[in-house]
Design an enzyme around this catalytic site. Sequence first.
Site, mmCIF file in Angstrom:
data_model
loop_
_atom_site.group_PDB
_atom_site.id
_atom_site.type_symbol
_atom_site.label_atom_id
_atom_site.label_comp_id
_atom_site.label_asym_id
_atom_site.label_seq_id
_atom_site.Cartn_x
_atom_site.Cartn_y
_atom_site.Cartn_z
ATOM 1 C CE1 TYR A 309 -4.459 1.094 0.731
ATOM 2 C CE2 TYR A 309 -3.230 2.901 1.691
ATOM 3 C CZ TYR A 309 -4.415 2.384 1.212
ATOM 4 O OH TYR A 309 -5.548 3.166 1.222
ATOM 5 C CE1 TYR A 360 -4.811 4.855 -1.830
ATOM 6 C CE2 TYR A 360 -5.627 7.091 -1.679
ATOM 7 C CZ TYR A 360 -5.249 5.917 -1.073
ATOM 8 O OH TYR A 360 -5.321 5.802 0.298
#
Lengths: 408, 152
Positions: A309, A360
Amino acid sequence: MNTIRDKCAIVGVGTTEYYKRGQSYPETELSMACTAILAALDDAGLTIDDLDGFSIYSSSCDPATVGAELGVPEIRWATTTTSGGGGCVGALGVAAAAIATGQATTIVSLMTLQQLNKRLGGSAVGGMLQYAMMSEGGSPYGGSGIAPSAAFTANNGLLSPGHSFAQITSRHMHLYGTTREQIAEVALSSRRNASTNPRALRPEPLTIDDYFNARMINDPLCLFDYTMESDGAVAVITTSVERARTLRQPPVLISAASHGGAGRWGPALFKYFQTPDEHFATSGHRPVAQRMYEMAGVGPSDVDVALLYDHFAPMVLIQLEDYGFCPIGEGGPFVADGNIRYGTGSIPVNTHGGNLSEAYIIGMTHVREAVEQLRGTAANQVEGAEVALVTGGPAGLPVSGAILRKDV
Amino acid sequence: MAGDFGPLTKGVFPTILFETHADEMAQPFWDAAKDDRLVCQHCTGCGTFRMPPSPFCFKCQSRDHDFRELPGTGTIYSFTVVRHPLHPDLIDCCPYVSGVVELDGTQGAGARMLVNIIDVDPDTVKIGDRVEIVFEHVNDEMSTPRFRPITS
């Protein structure tokens, strides 16, 4: 010990295209969720009649609304992991737990995101004050009321997730001598991967000079340390491993998934920062990493590709430490030595370009990439990839990690 | 640039919340702040300090507490220099420094404050620098805490 290890598999992936912020209009978060779910079912060779559960994170959609919209015959499971993007792969573990215990058969996990009049982190579009008012228990995606604790931070100028993650980064640099040159390697490596990924929103070349000439948003983070704002939806379908082997795609086994973290990490990043010293300059992932590796029966040296992440570039470097790819404090030299590069590195990281350069959608793009790597269909395919690590967070708890593997 | 934030000073993030929304637990902090004193919630069960005020001690789970006056000094634990304003109307206060200050007289984690650190050079400020609290008395209710380098 009774675990979810290899009992369930991801059998379908569906997405919308990835859009820059706001460009998904006139689609909506609901319409994009439905599009992604139908595409994921179709990818698996299933239909809406097969779907009977939702295991989501960050309350990404309302299963009641989606279930009604798509005419799901019966919903047997509807949960979300709490907090924000940190729970993203934890949701896969929850899906597997539900299926392994017979409470549902076919569960979707998804994120759908449209940033028209809202922006993640509650930044400039009328949300700044809202972010400032957040207190423990809040999330970066919205608050509820003004708590007495809010006044202790509302006037301090720390207004966005970037302001918060800079605190961890500064402390890491102070403790271990981590440098901006080392952090830059994360951004550059991700961008190189994006340049050969047709769906990446930021494929244009990025040089070290570009990085150092970019404006500082807030020290030590510059423009290219930040992820982007994007729209889109990504859904994945999980079912039992036995059923998975009868379906259209090669199964991607969920070997382990864990979500949580040290209690006193708590809401760490978002208006809290009372994190104990030993946890402060970390990603918050260490407890999760340990449980996940134990469950899967593998270690970092078994991982072929890591999808970490990456809302902020330095958080990749710190996760590499917390997931055991290098000793604590040595994430900087480890990335500077080229270890995370696709093609030549010891552990290719974010082969799709990551949140930094692909898109994203709050972590789900990493799950998609892991599945494609293990199916052997990724744009930047890691040769012979059999084991993938996917993570969600750092963020307020829970953060999460999962080991996915090829069914061999 | 004129905006909603009033006249701005470089390095000083303006007060944007004018009410404390305090409950019984938080009020002692704001009462002391009016007198330029820093007090911190302190567990009378085990002696742990905690900030901001909250119902339970994270060490011993006791609810018994009092408020202890602290010297008001501390050390910069981490920080960021905000150079790009999150809102265009905030341009004139950038760059400003905001970060985590560990409070003298407490026991490390559990008693830090997240504050705007003023009167510092954003290019030389560093972790470990010594600072002291200063309150801006905004109104009868709110006194915004900031830290600045120890002057004496």
